[in-house]
Each structure stands twice: as C-alpha cells, then as structure tokens.
Design an enzyme around this catalytic site. Structure first.
Site, short mmCIF file in Angstrom:
data_model
loop_
_atom_site.label_atom_id
_atom_site.label_comp_id
_atom_site.label_asym_id
_atom_site.label_seq_id
_atom_site.Cartn_x
_atom_site.Cartn_y
_atom_site.Cartn_z
N ARG A 4 -6.83 4.18 -14.85
CA ARG A 4 -7.07 4.97 -13.52
C ARG A 4 -7.36 6.13 -13.51
NH1 ARG A 4 -2.93 6.22 -10.83
NH2 ARG A 4 -3.69 5.44 -8.98
N ARG B 94 2.45 -1.45 -6.00
CA ARG B 94 2.72 -0.09 -6.69
C ARG B 94 4.06 0.79 -6.56
NH1 ARG B 94 -1.77 3.25 -7.59
NH2 ARG B 94 -2.86 2.04 -6.17
N CYS C 132 -14.86 5.22 -27.31
CA CYS C 132 -16.05 6.06 -27.30
C CYS C 132 -16.61 6.12 -26.21
CB CYS C 132 -16.79 5.26 -28.48
SG CYS C 132 -16.12 5.37 -29.99
N GLU C 133 -16.03 6.80 -25.10
CA GLU C 133 -16.71 7.01 -23.84
C GLU C 133 -16.21 8.61 -23.44
OE1 GLU C 133 -18.50 5.07 -21.70
OE2 GLU C 133 -18.25 3.19 -22.99
N TYR D 68 -0.77 -1.20 -12.20
CA TYR D 68 -2.27 -0.98 -12.53
C TYR D 68 -2.23 -0.38 -13.87
CZ TYR D 68 -2.09 -2.26 -7.61
OH TYR D 68 -1.53 -2.91 -6.47
N TYR E 258 -10.33 6.26 -10.95
CA TYR E 258 -10.07 6.70 -9.65
C TYR E 258 -9.87 8.43 -9.59
CZ TYR E 258 -8.40 2.00 -9.08
OH TYR E 258 -8.20 0.71 -8.99
N GLU F 79 4.40 -6.74 1.58
CA GLU F 79 3.68 -7.03 0.04
C GLU F 79 3.34 -5.81 -0.99
OE1 GLU F 79 -0.07 -8.27 1.26
OE2 GLU F 79 0.64 -10.37 1.87
N PRO F 80 4.89 -5.01 -1.00
CA PRO F 80 4.53 -3.74 -2.02
C PRO F 80 4.32 -4.22 -3.17
CG PRO F 80 6.81 -4.29 -1.53
CD PRO F 80 6.13 -5.41 -0.91
N GLY G 79 0.76 -1.35 -0.02
CA GLY G 79 -0.06 0.19 0.11
C GLY G 79 0.73 1.33 0.04
C1 LIG Z 1 -3.08 -4.96 -3.94
C2 LIG Z 1 -2.52 -5.63 -2.67
C3 LIG Z 1 -1.31 -5.28 -2.23
C4 LIG Z 1 -0.43 -4.34 -2.99
O1 LIG Z 1 -0.93 -3.17 -2.77
P1 LIG Z 1 0.06 -1.99 -3.49
O2 LIG Z 1 -0.80 -0.64 -3.10
O3 LIG Z 1 0.26 -2.07 -4.88
O4 LIG Z 1 1.32 -1.79 -2.89
C5 LIG Z 1 -0.67 -5.95 -1.22
N1 LIG Z 1 -1.58 -7.07 -0.73
C6 LIG Z 1 -2.75 -7.29 -0.97
C7 LIG Z 1 -3.42 -8.36 -0.09
C8 LIG Z 1 -3.03 -6.83 -1.92
O5 LIG Z 1 -4.61 -7.02 -2.25
#
Ligand SMILES: *Cc1c(COP(=O)(O)O)cnc(C)c1O
Length: 426
Positions: free
Chosen positions: A313, A277, A345-346, A374, A317, A274-275, A240
C-alpha cells in the site's frame, strides 16, 4: 480500544506479547486480533437493530484467509466475492452459498458455471456483454441466475484516485443512463431473474457525503425501475467505509445506519452491504524485525525484513501506516527521524519517511499497523523472500492460520523443459 497496546513496556495483541509470537512463529508475520474484527461487524449489525436486518457480506478480497472468513461467517456475515477463487474460499470457510454475492468485471464462462452450480445469492453484473453470457450459460444448464445490475452512479468518492470506482470513466458497472435499457433486456432474457440494484463507489471513503450522493441516486433509480415494472427487491449498496490509518475520521456505523434509514424509508427492500477494509484493517499488524540501522547520504534508514512484498500500500497508493517499536520506548528515550524501508530491490520499497523512532538495533521488533486489510492478499514472492506467516490472536491465545512459505516451496512447481536439460515431466 485498540487490541494492540503497551503493557509492561511491551506491545501486546489481545493479551499476547508480540515478542512471544515472533519468537515462536518468526518474522515477518501478520498478526490479526479477532476482537477487533468481531467488534467491527457487531457495530454494523447493532446499528441497524430494530429494523429489517441487512445482510453484511464481508468483502473477502480485503483479507481472504479462511480463518478470517470463518470468523465473519460465525458473526452472521455472508461473503462478497470477485472471482471463482474467492467463491471457493468462502465455501471452504463455511459460508452458505445463499449468502454469497459475486461481482467483478471479467467473469469467465467457467466461473459463471461454477457460481450457478454453487447456487449463490446474486450475480452483480457489470456489463451487457456479461449479462448475455450469464443468460446463455444459465439457460443451457436449465438454471436461472439471480442478478443485480451494478450501476455506475458517476459520483466522486473523494478518496485516492486508484481506489475510486464509481466515476463514469472508471471501468466498473453499467453507465447510469443505460440502466433502464439493460434492465428491460434482463427481463426478456431466459436464464436471468433481475432482482436487484448494486453499486460500490470506491474504498477508504471517510465522509458520509459521497455515500449519500450515490445512495440517493440508487434509491431514485430503484423506485423508477419498480414503477416501470421491474420487480426489484434487493439493494446492494457495496462497501468502501474508511478507517483512520493516521488521523482520518472513521465512518461510524450509527451515523451510517441513520443515513441509510433516512434514504430508504418506506421502501420495501432487502439491503446488502459489502464492507471489507473497515472490518479488518485495524485488526492487523505486521510484525517485523530490524535487520540494520543504516546511515547514508545524511539520512537514517531503518531496514526491516518486510517491505512492499508484504505490504504494497505505501508504494502503490502512497498510504500511511504507523510503525511502532515492540519494546515500549522509555519516557526519556531519544526519538530520531528515520526512513523505514524494506528489503526489496526497488527504491519505492519505503514503508514510511521521517518516522520518529528510538535508535533500534538489529534483531529488535517493530509492528506496522493498519495491515489487516489489503496486506497479505496483495503480497508477492518478488525477490524470493520467505512469505510472511499469518497469526490469529484471541483472548490470550494465538494460532498460525498460514505458515511461512519458504523459497523452496515457492518454486517447487516450476519446471525446466527437457531442451534445457530438465526432465520436462512432473
Ligand atoms: C473491494 C470491494 C468491496 C470492499 O471495499 P472496502 O473498501 O474494502 O470496504 C466491496 N464491494 C466490491 C464490489 C468491491 O470490489
């Protein structure tokens, strides 16, 4: 420093002029700079040096091209996956099963079986129903599933509503106040080894405070569960980490590592992150061609050959992505405001409003930045346009890591049934 910069009045990527890539590969295409990906994962690993090394599982869903997953595996990362398909990709890219974690709220029987056969590091379990299903399947196969429970810490990540995952009304994880009960159940179940606690509160989080709030809760719960006799040994704190698309602050690896060390001091625990992005977003641009410069209704529209089909995106978003001309504007060149739009076409197919750009001409090239995460993974065949190729650049060389898919290939597997006059057969 960004690998994308101007040299001799032209935008280059890791030493390769983007115009050369466009000439050889065609547009639109994603161009990824390996140097940035390596720099980002190394910064995280480096920030934790001196202590026990956490396992960084690259969140494959951010950019799941095999070459990208392989690069991170080479850099010592594992893989964070959310489907059987992503586990298959991670394996195909050379990630060891013992470095794969698997989350997702809708794991099917088939996917669970596949993950058990593969022998992954850990299932991140999102509900009691899922836990029972995994237990039954594992016991039936004579296996034991290593399990972390994904807990919803009920914190606001302070990010966009559509990418927040850790509030109680979000669909992810097990409610905080049910954690004790579900762990007790997990301990009784044959086929389950409960060994960890997992959380992931959202994406593009640019401040440390939401992480601190969530991690603090996780550590408290971890200690309480251990005291209650659950033999936990792993804390998976998710991803995240935000990146600057425009002028947002970056989550700096050093400050982040300090925070984690402070919160987990004295705790004998294996850490997993879990990086997604943060490792790939800034490594990518979309190389696109100007089709028209159109004036209508008092506005100027820069019409490109790529839009929401290649980068959803902005439409989904309201995200900001900078648009850079590939030929560097002269210092005295006039810049005029224009809306940068795609071919779909949107009306929502707008990449950016009121961008100051030179008066570009059809055939000129632009680069849409921040597109490494993404982007390609959320691309669609909507409007049957050729899908964009993917290119990896490293130290002056480049390779196509996924070719364009022309429309004929997109519909090659479609069938017209015999009652409509088709052959009905393969
Ligand atoms: C999407 C996701 C991530 C990665 O999130 P980023 O914002 O891309 O770092 C990590 N863990 C889980 C469970 C996710 O669904």
């Amino acid at each position: 420093m960004s690998p994308f910069h101007y040299a001799h009045e032209a935008l280059v990527a890791d030493g390769v002029p983007l115009a050369d890539i466009a000439a050889e590969v065609g547009t639109p295409c994603y161009v990824y700079a390996a140097s940035t990906m390596r720099e980002r994962i190394r910064a995280f690993r480096q920030a934790f040096r001196g202590g026990p090394e956490p396992l960084f599982c690259y969140a494959v869903k951010a950019n799941s091209n095999l070459a990208v997953i392989r690069l991170f595996a080479q850099e010592g990362a594992g893989a964070d996956t959310v489907s059987g398909g992503e586990i298959a990709r991670a394996l195909a890219a050379g990630v060891a099963p013992s470095r794969i974690v698997y989350a997702g709220i809708a794991k099917t029987d088939e996917e669970i079986r596949f993950a058990l056969q593969t022998g992954i590091l850990q299932f991140n379990v999102e509900s009691t129903q899922e836990l029972l299903r995994i237990a039954e399947i594992a016991a039936g196969m004579g296996k034991t599933a290593p399990v972390a429970l994904r807990i919803n810490p009920d914190v606001a990540a302070g990010t966009h509503d559509k990418i927040s995952t850790g509030r109680k009304h979000d669909k992810f994880g097990i409610p905080w106040d049910e954690a004790g009960e579900v762990f007790a159940l997990a301990q009784r179940l044959e086929g389950i080894e409960p060994l960890g606690l997992h959380l992931h509160i959202g994406s593009q989080i640019t401040r440390l405070e939401p992480f601190e709030a969530a991690y603090r809760r996780a550590v408290d719960l971890f200690v309480a569960l251990r005291t209650a006799g659950v033999p936990l040994r792993r804390l998976d704190l998710g991803g995240g980490f935000g990146v600057p698309y425009k002028d947002e602050p970056r989550v700096e690896a050093e400050a982040f590592a300090d925070l984690v060390r402070r919160l987990t001091r004295g705790l004998d625990v294996e850490l997993v992150f879990e990086p997604g992005r943060s490792l790939v977003a800034e490594a990518g641009v979309i190389l696109s061609q100007v089709i028209y410069l159109k004036e209508a209704g008092g506005r100027r529209f820069l019409v490109l050959d790529s839009g929401m089909n290649v980068l959803i995106r902005p439409a989904m978003y309201g995200a900001y992505h900078a648009v850079l001309p590939v030929r560097e504007p002269r210092p005295d060149e006039e810049l005029v405001p224009m809306d940068v739009v795609g071919p779909i076409c949107e009306s929502s197919d707008v990449l950016g409003r009121d961008r100051l750009l030179p008066l570009l001409r059809p055939g000129d090239l632009v680069a849409i930045t921040g597109a490494g995460a993404y982007g390609s993974v959320m691309a669609s065949h909507y409007n049957s346009r050729p899908s964009a190729a993917e290119v990896l650049v490293e130290r002056g060389r480049f390779a196509v890591i996924k070719p364009h898919l022309p429309p004929e290939r997109q519909f090659a597997d479609e069938r017209i049934p015999d009652w409509l006059g088709g052959s009905g057969k393969d």
